[in-house]
Design an enzyme around this catalytic site. Structure first.
Site, PDB file in Angstrom:
ATOM      1  N   HIS A   1      70.112 116.026  -0.366  1.00  0.00           N
ATOM      2  CA  HIS A   1      68.807 116.623  -0.643  1.00  0.00           C
ATOM      3  C   HIS A   1      68.678 117.813   0.040  1.00  0.00           C
ATOM      4  O   HIS A   1      69.334 118.323   1.132  1.00  0.00           O
ATOM      5  CB  HIS A   1      67.983 115.634   0.216  1.00  0.00           C
ATOM      6  CG  HIS A   1      66.468 115.707  -0.143  1.00  0.00           C
ATOM      7  ND1 HIS A   1      65.677 116.725   0.618  1.00  0.00           N
ATOM      8  CD2 HIS A   1      65.660 115.253  -1.234  1.00  0.00           C
ATOM      9  CE1 HIS A   1      64.471 117.060  -0.453  1.00  0.00           C
ATOM     10  NE2 HIS A   1      64.187 116.053  -1.271  1.00  0.00           N
TER      11      HIS A   1
ATOM     12  N   ASP B   1      65.985 108.407  -4.520  1.00  0.00           N
ATOM     13  CA  ASP B   1      66.490 107.639  -6.127  1.00  0.00           C
ATOM     14  C   ASP B   1      67.169 106.720  -5.958  1.00  0.00           C
ATOM     15  O   ASP B   1      67.601 106.015  -6.937  1.00  0.00           O
ATOM     16  CB  ASP B   1      66.833 108.984  -6.813  1.00  0.00           C
ATOM     17  CG  ASP B   1      65.506 109.928  -7.327  1.00  0.00           C
ATOM     18  OD1 ASP B   1      64.553 109.149  -7.395  1.00  0.00           O
ATOM     19  OD2 ASP B   1      65.718 111.316  -7.227  1.00  0.00           O
TER      20      ASP B   1
HETATM   21  N1  CMC Z   1      77.570 114.594  -4.535  1.00  0.00           N
HETATM   22  C1  CMC Z   1      78.651 115.448  -4.325  1.00  0.00           C
HETATM   23  N2  CMC Z   1      78.541 116.355  -3.586  1.00  0.00           N
HETATM   24  C2  CMC Z   1      77.047 116.861  -3.192  1.00  0.00           C
HETATM   25  C3  CMC Z   1      76.025 116.161  -3.773  1.00  0.00           C
HETATM   26  C4  CMC Z   1      76.420 114.914  -4.447  1.00  0.00           C
HETATM   27  N3  CMC Z   1      75.491 114.110  -4.691  1.00  0.00           N
HETATM   28  N4  CMC Z   1      75.051 116.887  -3.331  1.00  0.00           N
HETATM   29  C5  CMC Z   1      75.421 117.898  -2.777  1.00  0.00           C
HETATM   30  N5  CMC Z   1      76.762 117.996  -2.533  1.00  0.00           N
HETATM   31  C6  CMC Z   1      77.625 119.040  -2.015  1.00  0.00           C
HETATM   32  C7  CMC Z   1      77.638 120.237  -2.960  1.00  0.00           C
HETATM   33  O1  CMC Z   1      78.856 120.305  -3.686  1.00  0.00           O
HETATM   34  C8  CMC Z   1      78.014 121.383  -1.924  1.00  0.00           C
HETATM   35  O2  CMC Z   1      79.300 121.311  -1.542  1.00  0.00           O
HETATM   36  P1  CMC Z   1      80.010 122.652  -1.120  1.00  0.00           P
HETATM   37  O3  CMC Z   1      79.333 123.291   0.236  1.00  0.00           O
HETATM   38  O4  CMC Z   1      81.638 122.280  -0.883  1.00  0.00           O
HETATM   39  O5  CMC Z   1      80.113 123.640  -2.212  1.00  0.00           O
HETATM   40  C9  CMC Z   1      77.166 120.858  -0.705  1.00  0.00           C
HETATM   41  O6  CMC Z   1      77.090 119.576  -0.815  1.00  0.00           O
HETATM   42  C10 CMC Z   1      75.633 121.601  -0.648  1.00  0.00           C
HETATM   43  O7  CMC Z   1      75.097 121.032  -1.858  1.00  0.00           O
HETATM   44  P2  CMC Z   1      74.203 122.256  -2.765  1.00  0.00           P
HETATM   45  O8  CMC Z   1      74.130 121.930  -4.176  1.00  0.00           O
HETATM   46  O9  CMC Z   1      74.298 123.453  -2.302  1.00  0.00           O
HETATM   47  O10 CMC Z   1      72.643 121.432  -2.301  1.00  0.00           O
HETATM   48  P3  CMC Z   1      71.314 121.787  -2.935  1.00  0.00           P
HETATM   49  O11 CMC Z   1      70.162 121.452  -1.782  1.00  0.00           O
HETATM   50  O12 CMC Z   1      71.220 123.009  -3.709  1.00  0.00           O
HETATM   51  O13 CMC Z   1      70.865 120.433  -3.926  1.00  0.00           O
HETATM   52  C11 CMC Z   1      70.385 118.239  -4.578  1.00  0.00           C
HETATM   53  C12 CMC Z   1      70.513 119.336  -3.552  1.00  0.00           C
HETATM   54  C13 CMC Z   1      69.492 117.177  -4.304  1.00  0.00           C
HETATM   55  C14 CMC Z   1      70.026 119.022  -5.997  1.00  0.00           C
HETATM   56  C15 CMC Z   1      71.974 117.828  -4.580  1.00  0.00           C
HETATM   57  O14 CMC Z   1      72.121 117.204  -3.270  1.00  0.00           O
HETATM   58  C16 CMC Z   1      72.435 116.920  -5.872  1.00  0.00           C
HETATM   59  O15 CMC Z   1      72.548 117.365  -6.985  1.00  0.00           O
HETATM   60  N6  CMC Z   1      72.218 115.350  -5.597  1.00  0.00           N
HETATM   61  C17 CMC Z   1      72.283 114.576  -6.500  1.00  0.00           C
HETATM   62  C18 CMC Z   1      71.093 114.575  -7.487  1.00  0.00           C
HETATM   63  C19 CMC Z   1      70.064 113.780  -6.713  1.00  0.00           C
HETATM   64  O16 CMC Z   1      70.007 112.771  -6.236  1.00  0.00           O
HETATM   65  N7  CMC Z   1      68.857 114.417  -6.861  1.00  0.00           N
HETATM   66  C20 CMC Z   1      67.645 113.806  -6.354  1.00  0.00           C
HETATM   67  C21 CMC Z   1      67.024 114.555  -5.077  1.00  0.00           C
HETATM   68  S1  CMC Z   1      65.752 113.640  -4.067  1.00  0.00           S
HETATM   69  C22 CMC Z   1      64.500 113.236  -5.348  1.00  0.00           C
HETATM   70  C23 CMC Z   1      64.002 114.509  -6.055  1.00  0.00           C
HETATM   71  O17 CMC Z   1      64.131 115.707  -5.463  1.00  0.00           O
HETATM   72  O18 CMC Z   1      63.511 114.246  -7.072  1.00  0.00           O
END
Ligand code: CMC
Length: 430
Positions: A308, A365
């Site tokens: 998140h 989720d």
């Molecule tokens: N699985 C594997 N690696 C992950 C994940 C994941 N679910 N989420 C983040 N990471 C890694 C990412 O690859 C990055 O690694 P590195 O620093 O080595 O490049 C690090 O963690 C930081 O991730 P980010 O993409 O910069 O984080 P963000 O804040 O931009 O993204 C997120 C947040 C929710 C989009 C992301 O965690 C994600 O894609 N999660 C899976 C989808 C999900 O469950 N979404 C629901 C969110 S909660 C409800 C809602 O908002 O509706």
């Protein structure tokens, strides 16, 4: 940084400028950079808005480090235990939980609007039966502005309020219609003698052929899911609603834009994606292989329902849902192997350095889909249910923005990286 100013220095020229620091009641202070461009000729670059507060808001507070979520100051766990969804909706819209009189009056106002214009039934029939219900919802919610012309004047507080009531009342009706349409079953009219969650379940699962009465446990579980998803401060869909609203678009159009933004798998679409992922994993022996995929830099696969932007601790909504899972499945007499698989996946991921070092925990989720599936919803409906709940948050945030005297159209700038001037050559010479 002084007491309430922040000084910025240009190392090349030695010039410096002061900016006011704005503090809320809780959370980190913010540097008010509205005069930055005028003073310095520089923009700020913050794609993804990791360091940018887009507005002031008194609705929802999140402390991502401590796993705290509060609506209007009320903790999400207490609300999930002690309040009903319409009480929470009232608090989000008006600021406080209602007293008994306000609660009754609000319920009456919402119930009054549960029917949709009969012609919307015809509108539905324009969609293919195999359309994703979120695609249908984007269309029909946007179309409400074509049906309810008498509440579109956003400068009239009473019309704003009627639109808010209409949206909260009609969104479950439309969501249930999208399920019925997908299943090829007749639409079920709302029953205003039932509570909000029970009426929604009734419209989703009743048929004219036989009586339907959900158990009290099912109704309570639905209500709790709605409460947990009702608002989440300036997430992607809420920011979309605010941005659309900042141009003074009507509230129905703004909520339709929020639904579109919610649909993506990085946001509300994750609840459907989690179930699909668990089905793909299939057995706990396959978990390590999928975790390796999630960790691999060159693989786009991510562990859905994990991570998140704001929570660097357990998402409090996931904690409530995880503890509800057993109770709900027990009550419904459902023994879903997916729950065991999800728990095992969580356990292994939370012991893995990759997830520990990046502070990736289950989010809302991760467990919601298992409950929704046990309740009888097909996966395609999961994000629609999220939209039903979030409509109250979106409309409360929209209302707050419109009522802010100095709100302005949202218009981000950019750092241009394209070509400089080029002359347009005749076709034969390009
Ligand atoms: N699985 C594997 N690696 C992950 C994940 C994941 N679910 N989420 C983040 N990471 C890694 C990412 O690859 C990055 O690694 P590195 O620093 O080595 O490049 C690090 O963690 C930081 O991730 P980010 O993409 O910069 O984080 P963000 O804040 O931009 O993204 C997120 C947040 C929710 C989009 C992301 O965690 C994600 O894609 N999660 C899976 C989808 C999900 O469950 N979404 C629901 C969110 S909660 C409800 C809602 O908002 O509706």
């Amino acid at each position: 940084m002084g007491n309430n100013t922040f000084t910025l220095r240009n190392d090349q020229t030695g010039e410096s400028w002061s900016f006011p620091v704005v503090s809320g009641t809780q959370g980190p202070p913010a540097i008010d950079i509205r005069s930055l461009f005028a003073k310095t000729g520089h923009l700020t670059l913050d794609p993804g808005f990791t360091s940018t507060a887009s507005c002031r808001s008194a609705i929802t507070f999140i402390d991502g480090e401590r796993g705290v979520l509060r609506y209007r100051g009320y903790d999400i766990r207490e609300l999930a235990e002690r309040a009903g969804f319409l009480e929470v909706a009232f608090a989000l819209l008006y600021g406080d939980l209602p007293d008994l009189g306000q609660k009754r009056e609000f319920e009456k106002n919402i119930i009054y609007h549960t029917l949709v214009h009969e012609q919307i039934h015809t509108f539905f029939r324009g969609f293919r039966r195999d359309a994703h219900p979120m695609a249908v919802m984007c269309g029909v919610v946007g179309a409400l502005s074509a049906f309810y012309h008498d509440s579109l004047d956003i400068w009239d507080p009473r019309q704003r309020e009627i639109s808010a009531h209409r949206l909260i009342a009609k969104i479950p009706t439309l969501a249930a219609m999208s399920l019925k349409y997908m299943r090829g079953q007749p639409f079920i009219y709302p029953r205003n003698d039932l509570g909000y969650a029970e009426n929604f379940l009734h419209m989703c699962f009743a048929t004219p052929a036989e009586p339907y009465r959900p158990s009290a446990a099912l109704v309570r579980a639905m209500d709790k899911i709605l409460i947990l998803h009702a608002d989440h401060e300036q997430n992607a869909s809420t920011s979309t609603v605010r941005l659309a609203g900042s141009s003074h678009a009507n509230p129905f159009a703004c909520i339709a834009s929020g639904i579109a933004s919610l649909w993506g798998p990085a946001h509300g679409g994750a609840n459907q994606a989690v179930l699909e992922m668990l089905e793909q994993i299939g057995h706990k022996d396959n978990i390590p292989r999928f975790l390796e995929k999630a960790k691999a830099k060159d693989d786009p696969f991510r562990l859905m329902g994990f991570g998140h932007r704001v929570y660097k601790n357990y998402d409090p909504r996931a904690a409530v849902l995880k503890s509800s899972c057993d109770a709900v499945l027990d009550e419904l007499g459902v023994d879903d192997p997916m729950l065991e698989l999800a728990r095992e996946l969580e356990r292994i991921a939370l012991e893995d350095d990759y997830f520990i070092s990046r502070q990736l925990f289950p989010n809302v989720d991760f467990y919601s889909g298992i409950i929704l599936r046990a309740m009888g919803f097909p996966v395609e409906m999961f994000t629609v249910l999220f939209a039903v709940a979030r409509t109250v948050g979106w409309i409360s945030q929209w209302k707050e923005m419109i009522e802010e005297p100095d709100h302005r159209i949202g218009r981000p700038r950019q750092v241009y990286t394209g070509s400089g001037y080029r002359s347009v050559l005749p076709l034969a010479r390009r």
